[in-house]
Design a protein around this motif. Structure first.
Motif, PDB file in Angstrom:
ATOM      1  N   THR A 169     -20.620   0.055 -22.698  1.00 42.76           N
ATOM      2  CA  THR A 169     -19.385  -0.137 -21.923  1.00 42.76           C
ATOM      3  C   THR A 169     -19.097   1.093 -21.063  1.00 42.76           C
ATOM      4  O   THR A 169     -18.757   0.973 -19.891  1.00 42.76           O
ATOM      5  N   ASN A 173     -20.884   1.421 -15.223  1.00 40.05           N
ATOM      6  CA  ASN A 173     -20.769   1.650 -13.780  1.00 40.05           C
ATOM      7  C   ASN A 173     -21.598   2.848 -13.315  1.00 40.05           C
ATOM      8  O   ASN A 173     -21.457   3.294 -12.193  1.00 40.05           O
TER       9      ASN A 173
ATOM     10  N   LEU B 145     -12.950   1.703 -15.165  1.00 41.92           N
ATOM     11  CA  LEU B 145     -14.047   0.756 -15.421  1.00 41.92           C
ATOM     12  C   LEU B 145     -13.581  -0.688 -15.178  1.00 41.92           C
ATOM     13  O   LEU B 145     -14.370  -1.543 -14.761  1.00 41.92           O
ATOM     14  N   LEU B 146     -12.302  -0.956 -15.434  1.00 44.44           N
ATOM     15  CA  LEU B 146     -11.758  -2.292 -15.141  1.00 44.44           C
ATOM     16  C   LEU B 146     -11.767  -2.553 -13.634  1.00 44.44           C
ATOM     17  O   LEU B 146     -12.130  -3.642 -13.187  1.00 44.44           O
ATOM     18  N   ALA B 149     -15.268  -3.333 -12.625  1.00 40.27           N
ATOM     19  CA  ALA B 149     -15.676  -4.689 -13.006  1.00 40.27           C
ATOM     20  C   ALA B 149     -15.099  -5.709 -12.018  1.00 40.27           C
ATOM     21  O   ALA B 149     -15.771  -6.667 -11.610  1.00 40.27           O
ATOM     22  N   TYR B 294     -10.763  -8.831 -17.475  1.00 36.05           N
ATOM     23  CA  TYR B 294     -11.798  -7.828 -17.759  1.00 36.05           C
ATOM     24  C   TYR B 294     -11.444  -6.885 -18.909  1.00 36.05           C
ATOM     25  O   TYR B 294     -12.243  -6.025 -19.272  1.00 36.05           O
ATOM     26  N   ILE B 316     -15.065  -6.175 -20.225  1.00 32.58           N
ATOM     27  CA  ILE B 316     -16.006  -5.067 -20.016  1.00 32.58           C
ATOM     28  C   ILE B 316     -16.676  -4.668 -21.327  1.00 32.58           C
ATOM     29  O   ILE B 316     -17.622  -3.903 -21.331  1.00 32.58           O
TER      30      ILE B 316
END
Lengths: 428, 478
Positions: A169, A173, B145-146, B149, B294, B316
């Motif tokens: 997780t 990215n 990170l959300l 996504a 997400y 995620i």
């Protein structure tokens, strides 16, 4: 009810010193259309009612079963002094020690904690703490990527599957390849765990050499209590040693707070995440402690920091330190000896062919039941046991595989009764 | 003071275990460590006296006024500690959540988390909340990170930049960078709020999001926040709310209503978790409709009379092994229920009242950094004092000798010689008055006898410590 001490008269005095009429006047910088008109919040309660409500919720959790749950989080004995000392307000209501002169208690305790972790692991430097074991894996991987400037991270099958999920997780990215296996070729690091998630002892000394030949780092996840007896990450040649510190005086807490432990070699220190305390002196030569190498951290380096970590788990680190001091050199060995011996005793109650582990185990082992493990644990609850962690829901075993952990708290009577009940439940 | 290791005596014991009640087991020699871990050999009483005395070399909120700006060092009610001590919470094993077979054993915990998520969402005007992030910065990373996504799902692959005001907490750019984004810092306007023109200039199609604190780290409400949100949304950039200063606005306005898409809460600032010398904290994230699918999983859902957990398809994934710092959620839930609607509003009312009172009392002796109305904290600059040779650092050290913790100094970095004072709502008028009296006295001392300040502190266990030597010698373990 609130904890605001100000009386209506004092409020009026303060408003007149400020030069406004009402508290509402102080909020005039919020444009009118943006102000909250109404919300759906319950009215407040007395402390008595709140305590009752919380007791009712806590009562709906079952803590009456004898537990054989482990999987990285263990029901170890916690001496009363750990709670008593960590509950001192001077510790738990202090902030990060940015003013060292009035934070020597905090800073010396961090220094003592770092010392304890180095002595435990045979590593050279330990930081002041990370969030928990799972996020420590990400921090260690990120540290290795910074040090080695390679984009491949190898996660060994021995690693707790939850840790692997958390790593994936966090790196989703990033331009990183997170792979499973143990091949260090072209990798920034190989991450391994001892004992494995299944409880099997592993010696990674040879892998450390392979890693170093290939220009990769070896990250070893260890189980702190096992180091009362077990070959250390330092002895195996680890570059970074990390752990979930829950087993050192921290309650199970349904997932947190826990303690992320990270220790490393001097050569890697300047790429290490997290706070670091160091000894120094004042102008009169008195020993004192400060935070050091802060240029690695977010409050100085901002977007170029080694990590974004700010709040850490300092109070849990203090608990771990006090716990280790109470155990001492002999006590830690004794705790490890008892965990190992009791798990071996329980293991001996079952047919060797039902044991899945392919090597010696420490305090945890996998039993392959002839029945579905989830159905079995349901039946075992009725007999007063949390029988272990079924591995299939974690993608870490077959439907019949049950991970069973034993700590020093389990008595022979409990082990005998448990073995009997499990045999009757799963093998009838 | 001696180290615990210096108090070690060979053969002394702390706790002991019962005699082994099972046969001894041979530990495989090839796996045995060479030397014992050299932990201290001390008695339980040695440990108790050592750490009791160490604790007395600390300032804490329980013992001292602690006006650290941006940190919200308010009184944390003992009630919250008592409920967290309940064995039904503290002894609950996290793997009880790993198999549906165990879920009936943790329904109280599931219910608490479910209800707390709803309460936090309502406080902030968000659609859904996840309790997983373990600290504020971890919440920022989760939020970033959300956003990533969301943009991946929409094919916004060109969006590689996050805009952050120069007054932001250092964690903001660090979190954005660690999530893989380029960071673009925009300067503040002279009035202390975001510079709208500068913002519009950098707001291109490459921008994935904007991270704001509101009130910002200058203690000022960003009055243009709705305009900023609309402009950001026009290029499909998302707005992140750093919840560090939520203590200023509860019951007055809500990040969701201001146009924010995602935020974190600091349960250790606003909602009753003590700071613990640096942690543990907790940084739940809240999201609006754009990002709700997400959120980190697993998520709780109702199934008849009970609660279950599941991993939504677009989640995620796990940001923590389980539910984050659950015991902080326990404290926050009890705190919010005890305060209720009126209590939460009163918290923010008095946090803002107290900061403005200090500002009013000090504004003649010290130079306020901005002329706008401050909210829950006020920022001064000690630049006028520097002409007497006294810096913000000296004022901070001098306060310690009066048994007052220093304000935050040298942050925000946008203000030279900054001193950021956040008194919080739980301090009494007489405490605020004493602090102001001392500060006014120090301002006079600075003019007459600056040496007295530059040599402070004198009454602490140690004087100013040699940080250069610490970094050079790197004596970090005994």
């Amino acid at each position: 009810m609130t904890w605001v001490p100000t009386t209506p008269e004092e409020q009026q005095e303060m408003l007149s010193v400020i030069g406004v009429k009402t508290i509402d006047d102080l909020f005039e910088t919020i444009p009118e259309p943006l102000r909250l008109k109404q919300w759906d919040m319950p009215p407040g309660l007395s402390e008595m009612k709140t305590r009752g409500l919380m007791a009712e919720l806590a009562g709906r959790n079952n803590r009456d079963c004898v537990s054989f749950l482990g999987g990285g989080y263990y029901d170890h004995f916690i001496p009363a002094a750990v709670d008593a000392l960590s509950a001192r307000g001077e510790f738990y209501t202090a902030y990060t020690p940015y003013q060292p002169e009035c934070s020597q208690g905090t800073l010396q305790s961090i220094y003592e904690y770092q010392s304890a972790i180095c002595r435990l692991t045979d590593m050279e430097f330990a930081n002041a703490s990370l969030y928990d074991g799972s996020t420590a894996v990400f921090e260690a991987a990120a540290m290795a990527v910074r040090l080695k400037r390679k984009r491949r991270v190898v996660c060994h099958e021995s690693v707790n599957p939850r840790y692997r999920e958390v790593l994936e997780t966090h790196t989703a990215n990033l331009d990183l390849d997170v792979e499973q296996g143990d091949d260090p070729t072209g990798a920034a690091c190989v991450i391994v765990q001892n004992p494995t998630f299944h409880g099997t002892m592993r010696d990674y000394t040879e892998l450390a050499e392979q890693c170093h030949e290939a220009g990769a780092l070896l990250v070893v996840i260890f189980y702190p209590v096992s180091l009362g007896l077990m070959k250390t990450p330092g002895e195996m040649g680890a570059d970074i040693a990390i752990a979930e510190g829950q087993s050192l005086g921290i309650p199970l807490n349904f997932g947190g707070p826990y303690l992320g432990i990270l220790a490393t070699r001097k050569a890697h220190l300047r790429r290490m995440p997290g706070r670091l305390a160091a000894a120094t002196a004042d102008a009169e030569g008195r020993r004192g402690f400060v935070l050091t190498l802060q240029a690695r951290e977010q409050h100085i380096r901002r977007g170029k920091a080694m990590s974004n970590i700010c709040s850490n788990e300092a109070l849990c680190a203090l608990r771990a330190l006090i716990h280790l001091c109470l155990l001492g050199r002999e006590g830690l060995k004794e705790a490890a000896t008892h965990c190992h011996a009791k798990a071996e005793y329980l293991k001996s109650q079952f047919d060797a062919s039902a044991i899945v582990n392919d090597g010696p185990t420490f305090n945890e082992f996998v039993l392959r039941l002839p029945k579905n493990a989830e159905e079995t644990v349901t039946a075992m609850q009725a007999r007063g046991f949390f029988a272990g962690v079924p591995l299939a829901p974690l993608d870490a075993g077959e439907p019949g595989d049950l991970l069973i952990a034993v700590t020093e708290k389990r008595t022979r009577d409990q082990l005998d009764a448990f073995a009997r009940a499990l045999k009757e439940t799963a093998w009838n | 003071m001696e180290l615990i290791y210096e108090k070690s005596r060979k053969g002394r014991r702390g706790i002991r275990f019962d005699a082994l009640d099972v046969p001894e087991a041979a530990f495989p020699e090839e796996f045995r460590r060479k030397d014992d871990a050299a932990l201290p050999e001390v008695s339980e009483f040695d440990v108790v006296r050592h750490y009791t005395n160490l604790s007395r070399r600390n300032f804490g909120v329980d013992s001292h006024f602690y006006p650290l700006g941006s940190c919200t060092m308010k009184y944390n009610p003992k009630m919250a500690e008592a409920v967290a001590g309940n064995e039904g919470f503290a002894h609950l094993h996290p793997h009880l959540s790993s198999s549906a077979a165990y879920w009936p054993n943790c329904q109280g915990a599931f219910q608490l988390m479910h209800d707390l998520e709803r309460l936090l969402a309502e406080i902030a005007g968000m659609q859904e909340v996840s309790l997983q992030p373990i600290a504020g910065a971890h919440g920022e990373l989760t939020g970033t990170l959300l956003m990533a996504a969301y943009h991946r799902a929409k094919g916004n692959t060109h969006k590689d930049t996050i805009i952050i005001p120069d007054s932001a907490h250092g964690t903001n750019p660090a979190s954005a960078a660690i999530a893989g984004y380029k960071v673009l810092e925009v300067p503040s306007d002279r009035d202390g709020t975001i510079h709208l023109d500068a913002f519009q200039e950098v707001l291109t199609d490459k921008v994935a999001g904007l991270m704001l604190t509101c009130p910002n780290t200058h203690g000022l409400f960003e009055s243009d926040v709705r305009k900023i949100a609309d402009l950001a949304h026009e290029v499909d950039a998302l707005l992140y709310y750093d919840g560090a200063n939520l203590n200023a606005i509860m019951g007055r306005c809500r990040p969701g209503d201001l146009g924010f898409d995602v935020m974190h809460f600091n349960l250790h600032k606003t909602f009753a978790t003590p700071h613990g010398m640096g942690g543990p904290g907790s940084g739940p994230v809240g999201v609006g409709e754009r990002l709700a699918p997400y959120l980190p999983g697993p998520r709780l859902k109702k199934a008849g009379d009970s609660l279950e957990i599941h991993m939504p398809a677009k989640s995620i994934g796990r940001m923590a092994a389980f539910f984050g710092n659950f015991m902080m959620a326990v404290r926050a839930y009890a705190y919010i229920r005890q305060l209720g609607s009126e209590g939460l509003t009163e918290v923010s009312n008095h946090a803002v009242l107290n900061a403005n009172y200090i500002h009013a009392r000090l504004k003649e002796a010290y130079q306020p950094a901005f002329s706008k109305r401050f909210m829950h904290e006020c920022v001064f600059t000690a630049t006028p004092q520097t002409k007497h040779g006294v810096r913000a650092l000296d004022l901070a050290k001098a306060l310690l000798d009066y048994d007052l913790h220093a304000p935050t100094v040298y942050f925000p970095t946008t203000v030279k010689e900054s001193m950021m004072i956040e008194p919080t709502e739980t301090e009494s008028k007489e405490t605020l008055d004493r602090f102001c009296d001392v500060m006014l006295d120090l301002a006079k001392q600075a003019e007459k006898d600056s040496a007295a300040l530059t040599e402070a502190p004198r009454r602490m266990p140690v004087g100013r410590l040699d940080e250069v030597r610490a970094a050079k010698e790197l004596n970090c373990a005994f």
